[in-house]
Design a protein around this motif. Structure first.
Motif, PDB file in Angstrom:
ATOM      1  N   ALA A  29       0.861  -1.218  -0.082  1.00 25.97           N
ATOM      2  CA  ALA A  29      -0.068  -0.056   0.051  1.00 25.97           C
ATOM      3  C   ALA A  29       0.843   1.268   0.087  1.00 25.97           C
ATOM      4  O   ALA A  29       0.517   2.168  -0.576  1.00 25.97           O
ATOM      5  N   ALA A  30       1.903   1.318   0.709  1.00 27.22           N
ATOM      6  CA  ALA A  30       2.888   2.477   0.881  1.00 27.22           C
ATOM      7  C   ALA A  30       3.812   2.534  -0.520  1.00 27.22           C
ATOM      8  O   ALA A  30       4.393   3.554  -0.438  1.00 27.22           O
ATOM      9  N   ALA A  31       3.999   1.574  -1.161  1.00 25.13           N
ATOM     10  CA  ALA A  31       4.875   1.683  -2.419  1.00 25.13           C
ATOM     11  C   ALA A  31       4.387   2.546  -3.631  1.00 25.13           C
ATOM     12  O   ALA A  31       3.290   2.336  -3.703  1.00 25.13           O
ATOM     13  N   PRO A  32       5.237   3.363  -4.080  1.00 24.14           N
ATOM     14  CA  PRO A  32       4.819   3.941  -5.307  1.00 24.14           C
ATOM     15  C   PRO A  32       4.506   3.093  -6.380  1.00 24.14           C
ATOM     16  O   PRO A  32       5.490   2.190  -6.531  1.00 24.14           O
ATOM     17  N   LYS A  33       3.880   3.394  -7.234  1.00 32.78           N
ATOM     18  CA  LYS A  33       3.265   2.625  -8.390  1.00 32.78           C
ATOM     19  C   LYS A  33       3.452   3.300  -9.745  1.00 32.78           C
ATOM     20  O   LYS A  33       3.092   4.428  -9.912  1.00 32.78           O
ATOM     21  N   VAL A  34       3.673   2.599 -10.725  1.00 27.34           N
ATOM     22  CA  VAL A  34       3.528   3.198 -12.228  1.00 27.34           C
ATOM     23  C   VAL A  34       2.732   2.166 -12.974  1.00 27.34           C
ATOM     24  O   VAL A  34       2.884   1.190 -12.921  1.00 27.34           O
ATOM     25  N   ALA A  35       1.552   2.827 -13.557  1.00 25.75           N
ATOM     26  CA  ALA A  35       0.543   2.262 -14.280  1.00 25.75           C
ATOM     27  C   ALA A  35       0.617   2.490 -15.840  1.00 25.75           C
ATOM     28  O   ALA A  35       0.259   3.747 -16.207  1.00 25.75           O
ATOM     29  N   LEU A  36       1.183   1.582 -16.681  1.00 29.01           N
ATOM     30  CA  LEU A  36       1.266   1.953 -18.068  1.00 29.01           C
ATOM     31  C   LEU A  36       0.112   1.480 -18.799  1.00 29.01           C
ATOM     32  O   LEU A  36      -0.146   2.121 -20.051  1.00 29.01           O
ATOM     33  N   ARG A  67     -11.360  12.569 -14.030  1.00 25.78           N
ATOM     34  CA  ARG A  67     -10.829  13.006 -12.878  1.00 25.78           C
ATOM     35  C   ARG A  67     -10.968  12.001 -11.694  1.00 25.78           C
ATOM     36  O   ARG A  67     -10.012  11.867 -11.016  1.00 25.78           O
ATOM     37  N   GLU A  68     -12.015  11.143 -11.691  1.00 26.97           N
ATOM     38  CA  GLU A  68     -12.050  10.257 -10.803  1.00 26.97           C
ATOM     39  C   GLU A  68     -11.039   9.137 -10.840  1.00 26.97           C
ATOM     40  O   GLU A  68     -10.421   8.637  -9.892  1.00 26.97           O
ATOM     41  N   SER A  69     -10.588   8.845 -12.066  1.00 24.02           N
ATOM     42  CA  SER A  69      -9.495   7.894 -12.372  1.00 24.02           C
ATOM     43  C   SER A  69      -8.025   8.013 -11.827  1.00 24.02           C
ATOM     44  O   SER A  69      -7.743   7.412 -11.284  1.00 24.02           O
ATOM     45  N   VAL A  70      -7.823   9.453 -11.866  1.00 26.80           N
ATOM     46  CA  VAL A  70      -6.626  10.133 -11.583  1.00 26.80           C
ATOM     47  C   VAL A  70      -6.611   9.983  -9.968  1.00 26.80           C
ATOM     48  O   VAL A  70      -5.863   9.613  -9.199  1.00 26.80           O
ATOM     49  N   LEU A  71      -7.872  10.431  -9.277  1.00 30.81           N
ATOM     50  CA  LEU A  71      -7.863  10.454  -7.949  1.00 30.81           C
ATOM     51  C   LEU A  71      -7.786   9.197  -7.164  1.00 30.81           C
ATOM     52  O   LEU A  71      -6.800   8.518  -6.486  1.00 30.81           O
ATOM     53  N   ASP A  72      -8.396   8.018  -8.100  1.00 31.78           N
ATOM     54  CA  ASP A  72      -8.500   6.580  -7.567  1.00 31.78           C
ATOM     55  C   ASP A  72      -6.993   6.136  -7.438  1.00 31.78           C
ATOM     56  O   ASP A  72      -6.420   5.487  -6.778  1.00 31.78           O
ATOM     57  N   ALA A 114      -4.073   7.875  -7.694  1.00 30.30           N
ATOM     58  CA  ALA A 114      -3.236   8.402  -6.705  1.00 30.30           C
ATOM     59  C   ALA A 114      -3.577   8.035  -5.333  1.00 30.30           C
ATOM     60  O   ALA A 114      -2.416   7.935  -4.549  1.00 30.30           O
ATOM     61  N   ARG A 115      -4.639   7.830  -4.913  1.00 29.44           N
ATOM     62  CA  ARG A 115      -4.903   7.304  -3.488  1.00 29.44           C
ATOM     63  C   ARG A 115      -4.328   5.913  -3.485  1.00 29.44           C
ATOM     64  O   ARG A 115      -4.413   5.371  -2.264  1.00 29.44           O
ATOM     65  N   ASP A 116      -4.279   5.381  -4.612  1.00 26.01           N
ATOM     66  CA  ASP A 116      -3.540   3.715  -4.712  1.00 26.01           C
ATOM     67  C   ASP A 116      -2.069   4.040  -4.476  1.00 26.01           C
ATOM     68  O   ASP A 116      -1.483   2.724  -4.801  1.00 26.01           O
ATOM     69  N   GLY A 117      -1.346   4.996  -4.514  1.00 24.23           N
ATOM     70  CA  GLY A 117       0.010   5.444  -4.454  1.00 24.23           C
ATOM     71  C   GLY A 117       0.763   5.208  -5.766  1.00 24.23           C
ATOM     72  O   GLY A 117       1.803   5.287  -5.934  1.00 24.23           O
ATOM     73  N   VAL A 118      -0.129   5.285  -6.863  1.00 22.98           N
ATOM     74  CA  VAL A 118       0.248   5.601  -8.285  1.00 22.98           C
ATOM     75  C   VAL A 118       0.926   6.857  -8.460  1.00 22.98           C
ATOM     76  O   VAL A 118       0.417   8.000  -8.257  1.00 22.98           O
ATOM     77  N   VAL A 119       2.286   7.339  -8.686  1.00 22.43           N
ATOM     78  CA  VAL A 119       2.934   8.316  -9.042  1.00 22.43           C
ATOM     79  C   VAL A 119       3.026   8.850 -10.692  1.00 22.43           C
ATOM     80  O   VAL A 119       3.321   9.787 -10.786  1.00 22.43           O
ATOM     81  N   TYR A 120       2.870   7.698 -11.347  1.00 19.28           N
ATOM     82  CA  TYR A 120       2.801   8.001 -12.941  1.00 19.28           C
ATOM     83  C   TYR A 120       1.492   7.063 -13.672  1.00 19.28           C
ATOM     84  O   TYR A 120       1.797   5.673 -13.235  1.00 19.28           O
ATOM     85  N   ALA A 121       0.780   7.604 -14.422  1.00 24.31           N
ATOM     86  CA  ALA A 121      -0.084   6.815 -15.173  1.00 24.31           C
ATOM     87  C   ALA A 121      -0.142   7.228 -16.454  1.00 24.31           C
ATOM     88  O   ALA A 121      -0.217   8.484 -16.658  1.00 24.31           O
ATOM     89  N   GLU A 122      -0.338   6.265 -17.605  1.00 25.19           N
ATOM     90  CA  GLU A 122      -0.925   6.401 -18.875  1.00 25.19           C
ATOM     91  C   GLU A 122      -2.186   5.943 -19.095  1.00 25.19           C
ATOM     92  O   GLU A 122      -2.615   4.761 -18.608  1.00 25.19           O
ATOM     93  N   LEU A 123      -3.152   6.966 -19.239  1.00 19.81           N
ATOM     94  CA  LEU A 123      -4.736   6.480 -19.393  1.00 19.81           C
ATOM     95  C   LEU A 123      -5.040   6.430 -20.890  1.00 19.81           C
ATOM     96  O   LEU A 123      -4.788   7.404 -21.715  1.00 19.81           O
ATOM     97  N   ARG A 124      -5.478   5.195 -21.144  1.00 17.49           N
ATOM     98  CA  ARG A 124      -5.565   4.914 -22.616  1.00 17.49           C
ATOM     99  C   ARG A 124      -7.035   4.923 -23.100  1.00 17.49           C
ATOM    100  O   ARG A 124      -7.864   4.322 -22.027  1.00 17.49           O
ATOM    101  N   TRP A 125      -7.560   5.527 -23.941  1.00 21.12           N
ATOM    102  CA  TRP A 125      -8.815   5.420 -24.544  1.00 21.12           C
ATOM    103  C   TRP A 125      -8.889   5.794 -25.931  1.00 21.12           C
ATOM    104  O   TRP A 125      -8.246   6.241 -26.653  1.00 21.12           O
ATOM    105  N   ALA A 126     -10.293   5.245 -26.372  1.00 20.21           N
ATOM    106  CA  ALA A 126     -10.190   5.557 -27.890  1.00 20.21           C
ATOM    107  C   ALA A 126     -11.242   6.624 -28.259  1.00 20.21           C
ATOM    108  O   ALA A 126     -12.470   6.503 -28.062  1.00 20.21           O
ATOM    109  N   PRO A 127     -10.710   7.827 -28.665  1.00 23.31           N
ATOM    110  CA  PRO A 127     -11.851   9.111 -28.863  1.00 23.31           C
ATOM    111  C   PRO A 127     -12.776   8.860 -29.820  1.00 23.31           C
ATOM    112  O   PRO A 127     -14.074   9.279 -29.794  1.00 23.31           O
TER     113      PRO A 127
END
Length: 376
Positions: free
Chosen positions: A25-32, A102-107, A109-122
């Motif tokens: 829980a305390a560890a920083p995480k990266v979500a690609l 907004r909610e995805s970024v908050l969720d 961050a609250r899980d300890g993610v320090v960098y994320a890439e959010l993929r989606w199809a416009p």
């Protein structure tokens, strides 16, 4: 492989004291590998669906969460993808795209993610009158709102968009041009997604060639529901920087060879070139990405890590898998005996592979990830 090929060096990871839930829980995480339309809060799906009159398969938030999880666990990627009908439906208005982002970024961050890439199809979010650029801008508004709120909570997170083209459609070039247009305004790169079988990466070759000419980054879903030809095309014909999933690279490894595992030519190339594998254990188990997996302990991430591939751990779709980055890391700790050193290695792998300028990647590794793991 020839008889003269030297034996592979295998560095066994795990097997020691597994990381505890408190450490994870305390560890920083990266979500690609994080799909925006696969990480919506069930309550948000329910609320927006009620506003727009979209029928859902369950009457309660709890029932909806269960439906998404159970429907995604059929062992079929096409069936898994059908669940997105409901999440995409509630992401059509600009305010809804911004809210979900907004909610995805908050969720995260609250899980300890320090960098994320959010993929989606416009291209899938135009039914309420938005154009492609307007959809991208709406998501970016939400990302910035989420980052601001996370910062107010004392949580810092950097986030980039990955714009996805649907592999069964023909808008790859349009989406690629959008990536280049917005790459200094929040967009980190390009992706293709959707059912692999019958829709090889080569169908979007024009888009990949354009991105390479423009020095833009891209990843490709490959080797999830289809085997080595998909990976070969993604790497050799299209020039992918990373592979989304890539679990079927194990089809090119002889784990029972005399003297130890032997890599085929493609597996050797992927490993030697340090091409990152965006691995998603829970999701891969749900879709039976590698036949014979019955638990996360059967996932190829363990042996691939031992063989020195640049593996990373990701959620794929937090809603469909009822998961989080902390849960995925804990599953690896419990399944393979991964301690904090192993999780640190996976996290640094991911940060090295991010579509972020080198100096920013290095700063997150040296100033955030390493000190936080040292304190665990």
């Amino acid at each position: 492989m020839t008889a003269e090929t030297p034996e592979l060096k295998v560095t066994k990871r795990g097997g020691g004291t597994p990381a505890t839930p408190e450490q994870v829980a305390a560890a920083p995480k990266v979500a690609l590998h994080e799909h925006l339309d696969g990480g919506i809060r069930p309550a948000t799906v329910a609320e927006i669906a009620d506003e727009i009159g979209h029928a859902l398969p369950a009457d309660s938030v709890e029932g909806l969460a269960t439906w998404f999880r159970d429907s995604s666990s059929s062992g079929s990627l096409p069936r898994y993808l059908e669940t997105f009908v409901h999440t995409v439906a509630v992401m059509q208005r600009p305010e809804d795209l911004a809210r979900v982002a907004r909610e995805s970024v908050l969720d995260l961050a609250r899980d300890g993610v320090v960098y994320a890439e959010l993929r989606w199809a416009p291209e899938q979010h135009l039914e309420a009158g938005l154009d492609l650029a307007g959809a991208v801008e709406a998501v970016q508004v939400g990302i910035e709102q989420g980052r601001t709120e996370a910062q107010a909570e004392g949580r810092s997170i950097a986030v980039g968009q990955l714009l996805t083209a649907m592999r069964h459609a023909d808008r790859g070039q349009e989406i690629a041009e959008l990536v280049v247009e917005y790459r200094d305004r929040g967009v980190a790169g390009f992706d293709i997604a959707g059912a692999e079988d019958g829709f090889p990466p080569i169908l979007h070759l024009e888009a990949f060639e354009y991105l390479r000419r423009e020095n833009a980054h891209f990843t490709i879903h490959a080797g999830e529901a289809f085997g080595l030809p998909s990976i070969w095309q993604a790497v050799q014909r299209c020039g992918a920087d990373r592979l989304g999933h890539g679990v079927r690279i194990v089809d090119d490894i002889d784990f029972d060879a005399p003297g130890g595992p032997r890599l085929g030519r493609l597996a050797s190339y992927v490993r030697d070139r340090r091409i990152p594998l965006e691995m998603c254990p829970s999701s891969n188990l749900q879709t039976d990405a590698v036949p014979g997996m019955s638990t996360v302990a059967d996932h190829p991430i363990g042996p691939l890590a031992d063989l020195g591939f640049r593996v990373t751990v990701n959620c794929d779709n937090r809603l469909m898998s009822d998961t989080s980055m902390s849960r995925e890391m804990q599953l690896l700790a419990d399944s393979f005996g991964y301690g904090t050193d192993d999780l640190r290695w996976l996290t640094i792998n991911a940060m090295k592979s991010a579509f972020l300028p080198f100096d920013q990647r290095l700063a997150l590794i040296d100033d955030v990830i390493k000190p936080a793991y040292a304190a665990l």
